[in-house]
Motif scaffolding. Sequence first.
Motif, mmCIF file in Angstrom:
data_model
loop_
_atom_site.group_PDB
_atom_site.id
_atom_site.type_symbol
_atom_site.label_atom_id
_atom_site.label_comp_id
_atom_site.label_asym_id
_atom_site.label_seq_id
_atom_site.Cartn_x
_atom_site.Cartn_y
_atom_site.Cartn_z
ATOM 1 N N LEU A 19 13.967 6.351 1.377
ATOM 2 C CA LEU A 19 13.719 5.862 2.738
ATOM 3 C C LEU A 19 12.741 6.764 3.476
ATOM 4 C CD1 LEU A 19 14.477 3.994 5.169
ATOM 5 C CD2 LEU A 19 16.270 5.659 5.695
ATOM 6 N N ASN A 20 12.989 8.069 3.443
ATOM 7 C CA ASN A 20 12.117 9.015 4.150
ATOM 8 C C ASN A 20 10.686 8.963 3.630
ATOM 9 O OD1 ASN A 20 14.371 9.787 5.563
ATOM 10 N ND2 ASN A 20 14.639 11.748 4.527
ATOM 11 N N ASP A 21 10.542 8.889 2.311
ATOM 12 C CA ASP A 21 9.206 8.885 1.719
ATOM 13 C C ASP A 21 8.449 7.608 2.101
ATOM 14 O OD1 ASP A 21 7.329 10.238 -0.188
ATOM 15 O OD2 ASP A 21 7.526 8.335 -1.229
ATOM 16 N N VAL A 22 9.136 6.473 2.038
ATOM 17 C CA VAL A 22 8.501 5.194 2.374
ATOM 18 C C VAL A 22 8.104 5.159 3.847
ATOM 19 C CG1 VAL A 22 8.919 2.710 2.631
ATOM 20 C CG2 VAL A 22 9.604 3.879 0.536
ATOM 21 N N LEU A 23 9.002 5.610 4.715
ATOM 22 C CA LEU A 23 8.698 5.611 6.152
ATOM 23 C C LEU A 23 7.563 6.582 6.478
ATOM 24 C CD1 LEU A 23 12.258 5.406 7.767
ATOM 25 C CD2 LEU A 23 10.496 3.639 7.752
ATOM 26 N N ASP A 24 7.557 7.740 5.837
ATOM 27 C CA ASP A 24 6.483 8.708 6.075
ATOM 28 C C ASP A 24 5.128 8.113 5.700
ATOM 29 O OD1 ASP A 24 8.215 10.599 7.017
ATOM 30 O OD2 ASP A 24 8.353 11.720 5.130
ATOM 31 N N THR A 32 23.383 13.417 -4.150
ATOM 32 C CA THR A 32 24.272 12.278 -4.326
ATOM 33 C C THR A 32 23.449 10.982 -4.336
ATOM 34 O OG1 THR A 32 24.600 11.990 -1.941
ATOM 35 C CG2 THR A 32 26.093 13.509 -3.082
ATOM 36 N N THR A 33 24.119 9.873 -4.632
ATOM 37 C CA THR A 33 23.440 8.579 -4.636
ATOM 38 C C THR A 33 22.881 8.260 -3.258
ATOM 39 O OG1 THR A 33 24.905 7.744 -6.387
ATOM 40 C CG2 THR A 33 23.714 6.108 -5.079
ATOM 41 N N PHE A 34 23.667 8.541 -2.220
ATOM 42 C CA PHE A 34 23.198 8.287 -0.863
ATOM 43 C C PHE A 34 21.988 9.146 -0.530
ATOM 44 C CE2 PHE A 34 23.184 9.461 3.659
ATOM 45 C CZ PHE A 34 22.988 8.207 4.221
ATOM 46 N N GLU A 35 22.018 10.406 -0.947
ATOM 47 C CA GLU A 35 20.886 11.299 -0.669
ATOM 48 C C GLU A 35 19.622 10.838 -1.399
ATOM 49 O OE1 GLU A 35 23.177 15.547 0.233
ATOM 50 O OE2 GLU A 35 22.730 14.947 -1.828
ATOM 51 N N LYS A 36 19.790 10.283 -2.591
ATOM 52 C CA LYS A 36 18.633 9.755 -3.317
ATOM 53 C C LYS A 36 18.045 8.548 -2.576
ATOM 54 C CE LYS A 36 20.171 11.328 -7.862
ATOM 55 N NZ LYS A 36 20.682 10.926 -9.206
ATOM 56 N N GLY A 54 0.796 -1.225 0.000
ATOM 57 C CA GLY A 54 0.000 0.000 0.000
ATOM 58 C C GLY A 54 0.823 1.266 0.000
ATOM 59 N N ILE A 55 2.094 1.155 -0.360
ATOM 60 C CA ILE A 55 2.981 2.316 -0.385
ATOM 61 C C ILE A 55 3.273 2.663 -1.839
ATOM 62 C CG2 ILE A 55 5.278 3.187 0.225
ATOM 63 C CD1 ILE A 55 5.182 1.314 2.648
ATOM 64 N N ILE A 56 2.874 3.847 -2.253
ATOM 65 C CA ILE A 56 3.043 4.279 -3.629
ATOM 66 C C ILE A 56 4.282 5.169 -3.713
ATOM 67 C CG2 ILE A 56 1.937 5.338 -5.616
ATOM 68 C CD1 ILE A 56 0.492 2.865 -4.417
ATOM 69 N N LEU A 57 5.349 4.620 -4.251
ATOM 70 C CA LEU A 57 6.616 5.348 -4.330
ATOM 71 C C LEU A 57 6.745 6.028 -5.698
ATOM 72 C CD1 LEU A 57 9.449 6.057 -3.239
ATOM 73 C CD2 LEU A 57 10.249 3.870 -4.181
ATOM 74 N N ARG A 58 6.915 7.326 -5.676
ATOM 75 C CA ARG A 58 7.211 8.096 -6.880
ATOM 76 C C ARG A 58 8.587 8.717 -6.678
ATOM 77 N NH1 ARG A 58 3.834 5.302 -8.174
ATOM 78 N NH2 ARG A 58 1.727 5.735 -8.941
ATOM 79 N N LEU A 59 9.560 8.227 -7.420
ATOM 80 C CA LEU A 59 10.943 8.612 -7.192
ATOM 81 C C LEU A 59 11.161 10.116 -7.368
ATOM 82 C CD1 LEU A 59 12.745 5.638 -9.003
ATOM 83 C CD2 LEU A 59 12.339 5.942 -6.554
ATOM 84 N N GLU A 60 10.522 10.691 -8.363
ATOM 85 C CA GLU A 60 10.694 12.126 -8.591
ATOM 86 C C GLU A 60 10.147 12.936 -7.427
ATOM 87 O OE1 GLU A 60 9.045 13.258 -12.313
ATOM 88 O OE2 GLU A 60 10.382 11.969 -13.494
ATOM 89 N N ASN A 61 8.982 12.542 -6.938
ATOM 90 C CA ASN A 61 8.383 13.262 -5.810
ATOM 91 C C ASN A 61 9.233 13.128 -4.551
ATOM 92 O OD1 ASN A 61 6.291 13.915 -7.493
ATOM 93 N ND2 ASN A 61 4.902 12.341 -6.709
ATOM 94 N N ALA A 62 9.729 11.903 -4.300
ATOM 95 C CA ALA A 62 10.560 11.669 -3.114
ATOM 96 C C ALA A 62 11.835 12.490 -3.174
ATOM 97 C CB ALA A 62 10.884 10.178 -2.991
ATOM 98 N N SER A 63 12.465 12.526 -4.345
ATOM 99 C CA SER A 63 13.706 13.290 -4.501
ATOM 100 C C SER A 63 13.454 14.786 -4.358
ATOM 101 C CB SER A 63 14.332 13.005 -5.875
ATOM 102 O OG SER A 63 14.699 11.642 -5.985
ATOM 103 N N ARG A 64 12.344 15.253 -4.915
ATOM 104 C CA ARG A 64 12.041 16.680 -4.839
ATOM 105 C C ARG A 64 11.781 17.125 -3.400
ATOM 106 N NH1 ARG A 64 8.714 16.694 -8.533
ATOM 107 N NH2 ARG A 64 6.759 16.491 -7.342
ATOM 108 N N TYR A 105 12.922 15.718 -0.648
ATOM 109 C CA TYR A 105 14.176 15.674 0.103
ATOM 110 C C TYR A 105 15.062 16.866 -0.263
ATOM 111 C CZ TYR A 105 18.471 13.792 2.141
ATOM 112 O OH TYR A 105 19.611 13.615 2.898
ATOM 113 N N ALA A 106 15.117 17.189 -1.558
ATOM 114 C CA ALA A 106 15.946 18.312 -2.002
ATOM 115 C C ALA A 106 15.458 19.630 -1.396
ATOM 116 C CB ALA A 106 15.936 18.387 -3.527
ATOM 117 N N GLN A 107 14.142 19.802 -1.346
ATOM 118 C CA GLN A 107 13.590 21.019 -0.742
ATOM 119 C C GLN A 107 13.917 21.103 0.743
ATOM 120 O OE1 GLN A 107 9.431 20.766 -1.707
ATOM 121 N NE2 GLN A 107 9.689 21.577 -3.782
ATOM 122 N N ALA A 108 13.844 19.951 1.427
ATOM 123 C CA ALA A 108 14.143 19.932 2.859
ATOM 124 C C ALA A 108 15.614 20.240 3.127
ATOM 125 C CB ALA A 108 13.771 18.578 3.451
ATOM 126 N N MET A 109 16.490 19.814 2.221
ATOM 127 C CA MET A 109 17.933 20.026 2.393
ATOM 128 C C MET A 109 18.415 21.319 1.730
ATOM 129 S SD MET A 109 18.762 17.451 4.214
ATOM 130 C CE MET A 109 20.551 17.512 4.157
#
Length: 216
Positions: free
Chosen positions: A154-159, A145-149, A121-131, A133-137
């Motif tokens: 991780l943050n999006d899935v856990l949220d 970086t690869t680690f930040e991606k 039931g977790i809908i992962l959209r990579l672009e949304n997750a990256s965006r 995280y980038a805004q938060a940082m």
Amino acid sequence: AYATLAASLFALDAVYRGLVEAANLRILQEGQIAFAQATGTAMNVVASSVQRATDMQVSFKEASQAAAIASAAGFGVEDIERLAVAATNAAKVLGRSVPDAFDRMVRGVVKAEPEVLDELGIILRLENASRKYAQAMNITVAEMTTFEKQQAVLNDVLDQAESKYEAVAAGIDPNPWVRFGVALEKVKDEMMILVSGPLETFANLLSENAWAAAGA
């Protein structure tokens, strides 16, 4: 006579598979000790904490394998524990097995595979997750970086998992029979390791002589 032979072969096959699993577990435990000596990270301790985070509904072997994958991807102990809790809550609400949910959660985050997470039931959209995280940082997506991606995934899935399942699963007790099975499996594994140890020398001798192995 045929039935007796078939029953004997079935029993021998079951014993053989048990000894193989015991030897694999021994190798896993020795590998964890060697890894801890080389890196300072005690994977056996991480695996035990994962078991507690899942209400003891995953075996030590399952916890070790998933924790090793997540750790190799660069995630810390706290992140791995949160994934274990999230998977346990999702399994409670969705009626799935905890080991399967935890395995999907780890693989989905490490490999960034949305199709693996969809069944939880977790809908992962990579672009949304990256965006997000980038805004938060306060950086751009291109600068990540690869680690930040990976951290963004991780943050999006856990949220998502925590917002969907944490409150609902709080009032649901874990399956006592699964916990009982995990406890019995631990006893069985420890007994089989004791039996397997002395027999491994015999197995090495037989592996060098196929005819002797067939005769045995």
